[in-house]
Write a protein that holds these residues in place. Structure first.
Motif, mmCIF file in Angstrom:
data_model
loop_
_atom_site.group_PDB
_atom_site.id
_atom_site.type_symbol
_atom_site.label_atom_id
_atom_site.label_comp_id
_atom_site.label_asym_id
_atom_site.label_seq_id
_atom_site.Cartn_x
_atom_site.Cartn_y
_atom_site.Cartn_z
ATOM 1 N N SER A 78 0.834 -1.201 0.000
ATOM 2 C CA SER A 78 0.000 0.000 0.000
ATOM 3 C C SER A 78 0.872 1.256 0.000
ATOM 4 C CB SER A 78 -0.878 -0.024 1.253
ATOM 5 O OG SER A 78 -1.374 1.265 1.492
ATOM 6 N N THR A 79 0.413 2.302 -0.707
ATOM 7 C CA THR A 79 1.153 3.565 -0.655
ATOM 8 C C THR A 79 0.816 4.328 0.612
ATOM 9 O OG1 THR A 79 -0.632 4.507 -1.971
ATOM 10 C CG2 THR A 79 1.404 3.997 -3.136
ATOM 11 N N SER A 80 -0.334 4.016 1.218
ATOM 12 C CA SER A 80 -0.788 4.837 2.345
ATOM 13 C C SER A 80 -0.399 4.281 3.717
ATOM 14 C CB SER A 80 -2.304 5.038 2.260
ATOM 15 O OG SER A 80 -2.940 3.794 2.209
ATOM 16 N N ALA A 87 5.933 2.485 0.592
ATOM 17 C CA ALA A 87 6.147 3.787 1.249
ATOM 18 C C ALA A 87 7.632 3.986 1.552
ATOM 19 C CB ALA A 87 5.315 3.856 2.530
ATOM 20 N N GLU A 131 -1.130 10.954 -6.785
ATOM 21 C CA GLU A 131 -1.272 11.822 -5.595
ATOM 22 C C GLU A 131 -1.807 13.194 -5.977
ATOM 23 O OE1 GLU A 131 2.463 12.120 -3.497
ATOM 24 O OE2 GLU A 131 2.658 9.930 -3.556
ATOM 25 N N SER A 137 -10.396 10.988 -3.208
ATOM 26 C CA SER A 137 -10.107 11.532 -1.876
ATOM 27 C C SER A 137 -11.279 12.369 -1.347
ATOM 28 C CB SER A 137 -8.852 12.405 -1.927
ATOM 29 O OG SER A 137 -9.099 13.543 -2.735
ATOM 30 N N ASP A 178 3.343 3.201 -7.460
ATOM 31 C CA ASP A 178 1.942 2.965 -7.105
ATOM 32 C C ASP A 178 1.548 1.634 -7.748
ATOM 33 O OD1 ASP A 178 -0.992 4.949 -6.863
ATOM 34 O OD2 ASP A 178 -0.946 2.871 -7.493
#
Ligand code: AMP
Ligand code: MG
Length: 352
Positions: A78-80, A87, A131, A137, A178
């Protein structure tokens, strides 16, 4: 003198016949009763997930382990999640190799291979662009062309180096990774592998439209998968495709998007222009042998657009495509036309 007791021949035959009948009737009863279906659903990797598994003594446990594997993959990719491999990579100094889990190295090197195959239409290095647009979002705005130009700086799969033996990845530029267009497909393959190892006789793994089927379907010869109508609520289908095993993944402009000044901006981005790709397309569904391939290619072929996508699959006979256009055409590739059944009067259908 000892007498030999002999079992009369006729009795032996009768006993054998009874035994055969008994075995046959047990087999018949077994055949008539389909294996039990276990289903578990949840929200994982930002999407609705459902695992359906037939048979096997420990189907419920096996499915739980499938969910656990999914979370494990999310924690890595996950990027988050700040501790994830991705990350870590995205915040490390460029040109410094980062040690990652072998699974991450495998998915990133597969992603690079699909980027090469699609000429960069699928490209896992578009992270900054993702992003910037921040689609999904809730507070999106259309970026300026300067912002888009900046987000494209350093983008390119050729700026990513994977040392598969050592599980080390190096970014040559300050690009961001991503894996949102490939990780679910990979996870679906991993879950199927796990369920098969647990002796599940057949089932369906659905990770937000990335579908993998395997084994025997006790209800019909093959597995039937609905293709979402991009203009209608979830669960309305333009048609179905029947497969005995493999993967079906859809990338659609309706999955995540926002509307500004009457223009719709969706989440599949063209790494060349920096804008949402192929406005003439609504969705691209790919039928392939593995989930990772179907997922990567559904995104990549969406970016390539209608004509290039059909040129592409001409050289890949194991892959089928169903493209739906904004002007309500459904174009099915000839290799899977026999397995496709239309289910709506609102579209023009053609085989290419
Ligand atoms: P999918 O739903 O599989 O088509 O994946 C879309 C997601 O992949 C987006 O939400 C982004 O996170 C990421 N993405 C967007 N455009 C691209 C692209 N051209 N190549 C690779 N990943 C992309
Ligand atoms: Mg994808």
């Amino acid at each position: 003198m000892a007498r030999r007791i002999r079992f009369p021949r006729s009795r032996a035959l009768a006993a054998a016949a009874i035994l055969v009948v008994a075995i046959l009737s047990v087999a018949l009863v077994y055949r008539q009763r389909p294996p039990v279906l276990h289903v578990q659903s949840g929200f994982e990797m930002g999407t609705f997930v459902e695992i359906r598994a037939y048979g096997g003594k420990n189907a419920a446990d096996a499915i739980s382990r499938g969910f656990e594997r999914l979370r494990e993959i999310e924690r890595l990719m996950s990027t988050s999640i700040p501790e994830s491999d991705i990350a870590k990579l995205n915040t490390a100094q460029p040109r410094t190799p980062v040690q990652v889990h072998p699974d991450t190295a495998h998915v990133v090197s597969s992603a690079i291979a699909y980027a090469q195959k699609t000429g960069g239409a699928f490209d896992p290095t578009v992270g900054k662009l993702v992003e910037l647009w921040a689609i999904g979002s809730g507070n999106e705005t259309v970026p300026t062309s300067d912002e888009i130009r900046d987000a494209l700086l350093g983008v390119g799969y050729e700026n990513l180096v994977v040392d598969s033996k050592q599980s080390r990845i190096t970014r040559l530029t300050d690009l961001r990774l991503d894996l949102g267009a490939i990780a679910k497909g990979y996870a679906s393959d991993e879950i199927v592998e796990l369920l098969v190892a647990e002796n599940i006789s057949g089932g369906v793994v659905d990770l937000g439209g990335n579908i993998r089927v395997f084994g025997r379907n006790p209800l019909r010869k093959q597995w039937r998968i609905g293709i979402q109508d991009p203009f209608r609520p979830r669960g309305s289908y333009i048609g179905t495709v029947d497969i005995s095993s493999g993967a079906v993944a859809t990338s659609g402009d309706y999955e995540r998007y926002f509307v500004a000044d009457g223009v719709r901006y969706h989440h599949i981005l063209d790494p060349e222009s920096g804008y949402p790709a192929s406005p003439q397309l609504k969705s691209v569904t790919v039928v392939a042998e593995t989930g990772i391939e179907a997922d990567a290619l559904s995104t990549g072929l969406f970016v390539l657009g209608l004509d290039e996508m059909f040129d592409f699959i001409e050289n890949v006979p194991s892959v089928g495509v169903i493209a739906i256009t904004a002007d309500r055409r459904v174009i099915v590739s000839s290799g899977i036309a026999h397995a496709f059944v239309k289910a709506s009067e609102d579209f023009e259908y053609e085989i290419r």
